[in-house]
Design a protein around this motif. Structure first.
Motif, PDB file in Angstrom:
ATOM      1  N   ALA A  45       0.828  -1.207   0.000  1.00  0.00           N
ATOM      2  CA  ALA A  45       0.000   0.000   0.000  1.00  0.00           C
ATOM      3  C   ALA A  45       0.864   1.260   0.000  1.00  0.00           C
ATOM      4  O   ALA A  45       0.543   2.256  -0.664  1.00  0.00           O
ATOM      5  CB  ALA A  45      -0.934  -0.003   1.212  1.00  0.00           C
ATOM      6  N   ALA A  46       1.972   1.234   0.739  1.00  0.00           N
ATOM      7  CA  ALA A  46       2.865   2.392   0.789  1.00  0.00           C
ATOM      8  C   ALA A  46       3.535   2.632  -0.555  1.00  0.00           C
ATOM      9  O   ALA A  46       3.682   3.781  -0.994  1.00  0.00           O
ATOM     10  CB  ALA A  46       3.916   2.189   1.877  1.00  0.00           C
ATOM     11  N   VAL A  47       3.950   1.570  -1.228  1.00  0.00           N
ATOM     12  CA  VAL A  47       4.552   1.725  -2.559  1.00  0.00           C
ATOM     13  C   VAL A  47       3.531   2.311  -3.527  1.00  0.00           C
ATOM     14  O   VAL A  47       3.838   3.222  -4.305  1.00  0.00           O
ATOM     15  CB  VAL A  47       5.095   0.376  -3.086  1.00  0.00           C
ATOM     16  N   LEU A  48       2.308   1.809  -3.479  1.00  0.00           N
ATOM     17  CA  LEU A  48       1.261   2.327  -4.366  1.00  0.00           C
ATOM     18  C   LEU A  48       0.962   3.798  -4.094  1.00  0.00           C
ATOM     19  O   LEU A  48       0.642   4.561  -5.019  1.00  0.00           O
ATOM     20  CB  LEU A  48      -0.011   1.495  -4.211  1.00  0.00           C
ATOM     21  N   ALA A  49       1.069   4.207  -2.835  1.00  0.00           N
ATOM     22  CA  ALA A  49       0.802   5.607  -2.488  1.00  0.00           C
ATOM     23  C   ALA A  49       1.961   6.527  -2.844  1.00  0.00           C
ATOM     24  O   ALA A  49       1.784   7.737  -2.987  1.00  0.00           O
ATOM     25  CB  ALA A  49       0.503   5.729  -0.991  1.00  0.00           C
ATOM     26  N   SER A  50       3.149   5.966  -3.009  1.00  0.00           N
ATOM     27  CA  SER A  50       4.355   6.760  -3.211  1.00  0.00           C
ATOM     28  C   SER A  50       4.503   7.230  -4.651  1.00  0.00           C
ATOM     29  O   SER A  50       3.847   6.729  -5.562  1.00  0.00           O
ATOM     30  CB  SER A  50       5.591   5.941  -2.817  1.00  0.00           C
TER      31      SER A  50
END
Length: 365
Positions: free
Chosen positions: A269-274
């Motif tokens: 989720a963090a990679v997708l948000a970055s």
């Protein structure tokens, strides 16, 4: 078929999640030995709970130590476990000390060894992982390669007769979790304080000895990250925290916001948000690629050479040696216009892994 999986570190647990799920739909007996190489709960326990992996049947609890001490501890603890189990296959994953120790313990007892993620090569002999890969491949009986490039490496080393193209089981899990995140079935990631998940930011990790053990190099890399024009969410590996403390380096400076490692779904989720990723992790390079985020790898080489095509991944061995604007341009570059291919498979590798082990056991390949 009786299979014992030997794991001990975060990337292996992600792969294990896919393999355990594939075995669950069969009549085979699959048991799990956790060496405890990663003993921090953020790098181990949360993966079992978060990815639905069955609890380990055996936990060796070896903990930290030098490479020799850690490998030796796993060997000492593992020998009686494998002697009692006598499995048809000992399945080892990736390139850690647990991988090599598991393979050595098995072959010394004349137990067949299958190596998942065989054939990867960085050709950097300074990396302990490179030696673990090569030694494991040369003593294993079945080499489960993730890519065509890995198959070529194995053929060049005279191992083609033991090699099979399986695909990359990490893709199976990454795509499954990606779809769950996009569908709103996973909670928002716990990002470091000061990171706006709706604004541009870079996700960063550092843990390799070449980057952390030399105080001048680590300080220079941290300074380079701190000087970037966008916030940097640094998920600080325990090794990084320990080395920074020893060297007197403040990680929370400039653009850097420090947080803890995330469970796998939270990481996806963090990679997708970055806006992009900066890392020295082999696994995170590939996850960024699979999730359509550009990656800047703080290393002079990568074992995942497919990610370099079209600029999805870019190697920067020494970011502090670039001018500030040049480093910023690399780290914050936009994603390529052209979509990338699927060199790591379509998300069904774990099922093929089970099939290839069945076939090899039956003597059909």
């Amino acid at each position: 078929m009786k299979v014992v999986s030997i794991v001990g570190a975060r990337p292996q647990l992600v792969k294990l999640a896919a393999v355990a799920a594939a075995f669950a739909g069969t009549g085979h007996q699959h048991s799990i030995v956790h060496t405890g190489q990663h003993y921090d709960a953020d790098l181990s326990d949360v993966f079992f709970s978060g990815l639905g992996i069955p609890d380990p049947d055996v936990h060796l609890g070896v903990g930290s130590g030098s490479h020799g001490a850690q490998t030796g501890s796993v060997l000492t603890a593992l020998d009686p476990v494998l002697a009692a189990e006598k499995p048809d296959w000992v399945l080892v994953y990736g390139d850690t000390n647990s991988t090599l120790a598991g393979a050595l313990s098995a072959v010394k007892q004349h137990l067949p060894v299958a190596h998942l993620e065989a054939g990867l090569r960085s050709f950097n002999r300074r990396m302990p992982e490179e030696h673990n890969r090569v030694l494991t491949d040369h003593c294993a009986d079945l080499l489960l390669a993730p890519t065509a490039e890995a198959m070529r490496h194995l053929a060049n080393e005279g191992l083609a007769h033991r090699a099979r193209l399986a695909g990359d089981v990490m893709v199976d899990i990454c795509l499954r979790i990606r779809d769950a995140v996009l569908a709103g079935r996973c909670p928002a990631p716990s990002l470091p304080e000061g990171i706006d998940p709706d604004g541009p930011f870079l996700l960063a990790t550092l843990h390799r000895p070449d980057n952390t053990d030399d105080p001048e190099r680590l300080s220079a890399i941290v300074t380079a990250l701190a000087g970037l024009p966008v916030p940097v969410a640094l998920l600080a590996h325990p090794r990084l925290v320990a080395r920074a403390g020893q060297h007197g380096i403040d990680l929370a400076q400039g653009s850097i916001r420090v947080g803890r490692p995330l469970p796998y779904a939270g990481l996806v989720a963090a990679v997708l948000a970055s806006s992009g990723v900066v890392t020295d992790s082999g696994g995170l390079q590939k996850e960024a690629f699979l999730l359509d985020r550009v990656c800047t790898t703080v290393r002079p080489e990568t074992e995942w050479v497919e990610t370099l095509e079209d600029g999805w991944n870019q190697l920067v061995a020494d970011p502090h040696e670039l001018a500030a604007d040049a480093w910023a341009a690399v780290a914050t570059r936009p994603a390529p216009r052209a979509p990338h291919g699927a060199p790591y498979g379509n998300g069904t590798a774990a099922v093929r892994v089970v099939e290839l082990m069945e076939q090899a056991l039956d003597g059909r390949t």
